[in-house]
Design an enzyme around this catalytic site. Sequence first.
Site, short mmCIF file in Angstrom:
data_model
loop_
_atom_site.label_atom_id
_atom_site.label_comp_id
_atom_site.label_asym_id
_atom_site.label_seq_id
_atom_site.Cartn_x
_atom_site.Cartn_y
_atom_site.Cartn_z
N SER A 1 0.84 -1.20 0.00
CA SER A 1 0.00 0.00 0.00
C SER A 1 0.86 1.24 0.00
O SER A 1 1.98 1.24 0.54
CB SER A 1 -0.86 -0.03 1.27
N TYR B 1 -1.90 -1.21 10.85
CA TYR B 1 -2.17 -1.75 9.50
C TYR B 1 -0.97 -1.49 8.59
O TYR B 1 -0.45 -2.41 7.94
CB TYR B 1 -3.43 -1.10 8.91
N LYS C 1 2.04 -4.00 6.59
CA LYS C 1 2.43 -3.97 5.17
C LYS C 1 3.95 -3.83 5.05
O LYS C 1 4.61 -4.54 4.28
CB LYS C 1 1.74 -2.82 4.44
P1 NAD Z 1 -10.97 -6.98 1.11
O1 NAD Z 1 -11.17 -6.97 2.59
O2 NAD Z 1 -12.15 -6.72 0.24
O3 NAD Z 1 -10.29 -8.35 0.66
C1 NAD Z 1 -9.44 -9.10 1.50
C2 NAD Z 1 -9.95 -10.53 1.51
O4 NAD Z 1 -9.09 -11.32 2.33
C3 NAD Z 1 -11.37 -10.66 2.10
O5 NAD Z 1 -12.17 -11.39 1.19
C4 NAD Z 1 -11.16 -11.40 3.42
O6 NAD Z 1 -12.27 -12.23 3.73
C5 NAD Z 1 -9.90 -12.18 3.15
N1 NAD Z 1 -9.09 -12.51 4.34
C6 NAD Z 1 -8.66 -11.68 5.31
N2 NAD Z 1 -7.95 -12.37 6.22
C7 NAD Z 1 -7.91 -13.66 5.81
C8 NAD Z 1 -7.32 -14.85 6.32
N3 NAD Z 1 -6.64 -14.87 7.47
N4 NAD Z 1 -7.48 -16.00 5.62
C9 NAD Z 1 -8.19 -16.01 4.46
N5 NAD Z 1 -8.77 -14.94 3.93
C10 NAD Z 1 -8.63 -13.76 4.59
O7 NAD Z 1 -9.81 -5.91 0.80
P2 NAD Z 1 -9.31 -5.32 -0.60
O8 NAD Z 1 -9.67 -3.89 -0.65
O9 NAD Z 1 -9.69 -6.23 -1.70
O10 NAD Z 1 -7.74 -5.38 -0.35
C11 NAD Z 1 -6.95 -6.49 -0.75
C12 NAD Z 1 -5.52 -6.27 -0.28
O11 NAD Z 1 -5.04 -5.04 -0.78
C13 NAD Z 1 -5.39 -6.20 1.25
O12 NAD Z 1 -4.20 -6.85 1.63
C14 NAD Z 1 -5.30 -4.71 1.50
O13 NAD Z 1 -4.59 -4.44 2.69
C15 NAD Z 1 -4.56 -4.23 0.28
N6 NAD Z 1 -4.79 -2.81 -0.03
C16 NAD Z 1 -6.07 -2.36 -0.18
C17 NAD Z 1 -6.29 -1.00 -0.43
C18 NAD Z 1 -7.69 -0.47 -0.58
O14 NAD Z 1 -7.87 0.75 -0.50
N7 NAD Z 1 -8.70 -1.28 -0.82
C19 NAD Z 1 -5.22 -0.11 -0.53
C20 NAD Z 1 -3.92 -0.62 -0.40
C21 NAD Z 1 -3.72 -1.98 -0.15
N1 UFG Z 2 -12.41 11.53 3.43
C1 UFG Z 2 -13.42 12.39 3.82
N2 UFG Z 2 -14.54 11.86 4.35
C2 UFG Z 2 -14.73 10.51 4.51
C3 UFG Z 2 -13.70 9.64 4.10
C4 UFG Z 2 -12.55 10.19 3.58
O1 UFG Z 2 -13.28 13.61 3.71
O2 UFG Z 2 -15.78 10.09 5.01
C5 UFG Z 2 -11.18 12.09 2.82
C6 UFG Z 2 -9.92 11.79 3.60
O3 UFG Z 2 -9.67 12.76 4.57
C7 UFG Z 2 -8.87 11.76 2.47
C8 UFG Z 2 -9.64 11.25 1.26
O4 UFG Z 2 -11.02 11.47 1.55
O5 UFG Z 2 -8.44 13.06 2.19
C9 UFG Z 2 -9.44 9.76 0.99
O6 UFG Z 2 -9.71 9.02 2.19
P1 UFG Z 2 -9.84 7.42 2.18
O7 UFG Z 2 -10.16 7.01 3.58
O8 UFG Z 2 -10.77 6.98 1.11
O9 UFG Z 2 -8.39 6.93 1.75
P2 UFG Z 2 -6.98 7.18 2.45
O10 UFG Z 2 -6.12 7.85 1.42
O11 UFG Z 2 -7.10 7.83 3.75
O12 UFG Z 2 -6.53 5.68 2.75
C10 UFG Z 2 -6.32 4.75 1.68
C11 UFG Z 2 -6.62 3.31 2.15
C12 UFG Z 2 -5.62 2.90 3.20
C13 UFG Z 2 -4.23 3.11 2.72
C14 UFG Z 2 -4.05 4.54 2.28
C15 UFG Z 2 -2.67 4.77 1.77
O13 UFG Z 2 -7.92 3.23 2.69
O14 UFG Z 2 -5.79 1.52 3.43
O15 UFG Z 2 -5.01 4.84 1.27
O16 UFG Z 2 -2.58 5.14 0.49
F1 UFG Z 2 -3.37 2.86 3.73
#
Ligand code: NAD
Ligand code: UFG
Length: 332
Positions: A124, A148, A152
């Site tokens: 991330s 979190y 990572k």
């Molecule tokens: P998500 O929660 O939708 O998907 C993660 C999946 O992993 C879920 O289906 C959950 O049930 C499964 N899971 C969690 N722990 C488990 C375990 N111990 N065993 C088996 N399954 C398990 O999340 P996502 O948004 O699809 O994110 C996927 C990956 O990308 C994550 O590692 C997350 O940290 C990373 N990531 C997400 C974002 C974002 O904004 N969505 C940003 C940066 C990184």
């Molecule tokens: N925001 C609002 N109101 C809300 C939610 C978010 O104003 O209800 C704003 C936040 O302050 C930020 C922007 O919208 O300026 C984006 O916020 P998000 O929560 O959607 O995303 P972040 O950038 O804070 O976090 C995301 C992922 C994290 C990851 C991070 C690093 O959710 O998992 O990006 O890139 F760690």
Amino acid sequence: MSVLVTGGTGYIGSHTVIELLEAGEDIVIVDNFSNSKPEMIDKIKEISGKDFKFYEVDLLDKEKLENVFKENKIESVIHFAGLKAVGESVQKPIEYYHNNITGTLILLELMKKYNCKKIVFSSSATVYGTPKTVPIKEDFPLSTTNPYGSTKLMIEQILRDVYISDKEFSVILLRYFNPIGAHKSGKIGEDPNGIPNNLMPYINQVAIGKLECLNVFGNDYDTIDGTGVRDYIHVVDLAKGHLKALKKAREMTGVEAYNLGTGKGYSVLQIVDAFQKVNGVTVKYRITDRRPGDIATCFADPTKAKVELGWVAEKELDEMCEDAWRFTKNNI
Ligand code: NAD
Ligand code: UFG
């Protein structure tokens, strides 16, 4: 030979599995449904018109996970499974470290045992902490501000150490920026449990009437309109990045990190504005205090992924807003 996708029924995993199936890959998914639903399995099959193997397995259950390696010839792993809510990780650090770190260690033990040495890991942009400048490049200093993010960064380090100990490994660290949007079919998208933490699902729930008003966290940042700026990337573009990363993992040994972002930053109010215009809906909002831990601006320099993976994000903000809304209207 199969690709094992951990967390393959989650938001990013499900979109990636569809791209992989459409590219002709043989897929095995493991997920424990801690943050996804069993109905995802049929939806993925319906959209792709292809079949795959699914195991309801928790990565922490080594015996069950080993069974997956015994029953299949796993050639490579795309590792999405993990807990991902920043705020919750501050409240439940032990759960986060245990699930994300121990889960990955067990996976790596089995990969070694079954001679599977290619892994693409979901990292991330959070590993850049509070960057001194933008756009962010892969060689910027790394740090974290919450459990979190620490999981990572620690997993990135674990994977680097695994490679140092065994030079046959190939490790691709994908640092995602802000994935939003949904599949064109409108059948799968982002549907978090409870009140959303992230901006786009929150906007969607306000637009559909499930939540009353968006709280915009601060309008006194040093940005175009005072609200936070992020690099929003369409989840299907992100999914496609995994195919390129897998190809790279098959061609090399070593460890490489890539930013997956568009290179463009949009403010919260620009997102609200685009969403309203494209979808013809109103999103009520009010300005509130800053959210602790937020940074003003975060966007990627995606050049390395372009040059080394041949990947660029193609979809624009309007399409991200349109696709997210289609999913919301159909499902929420
Ligand atoms: P998500 O929660 O939708 O998907 C993660 C999946 O992993 C879920 O289906 C959950 O049930 C499964 N899971 C969690 N722990 C488990 C375990 N111990 N065993 C088996 N399954 C398990 O999340 P996502 O948004 O699809 O994110 C996927 C990956 O990308 C994550 O590692 C997350 O940290 C990373 N990531 C997400 C974002 C974002 O904004 N969505 C940003 C940066 C990184
Ligand atoms: N925001 C609002 N109101 C809300 C939610 C978010 O104003 O209800 C704003 C936040 O302050 C930020 C922007 O919208 O300026 C984006 O916020 P998000 O929560 O959607 O995303 P972040 O950038 O804070 O976090 C995301 C992922 C994290 C990851 C991070 C690093 O959710 O998992 O990006 O890139 F760690």
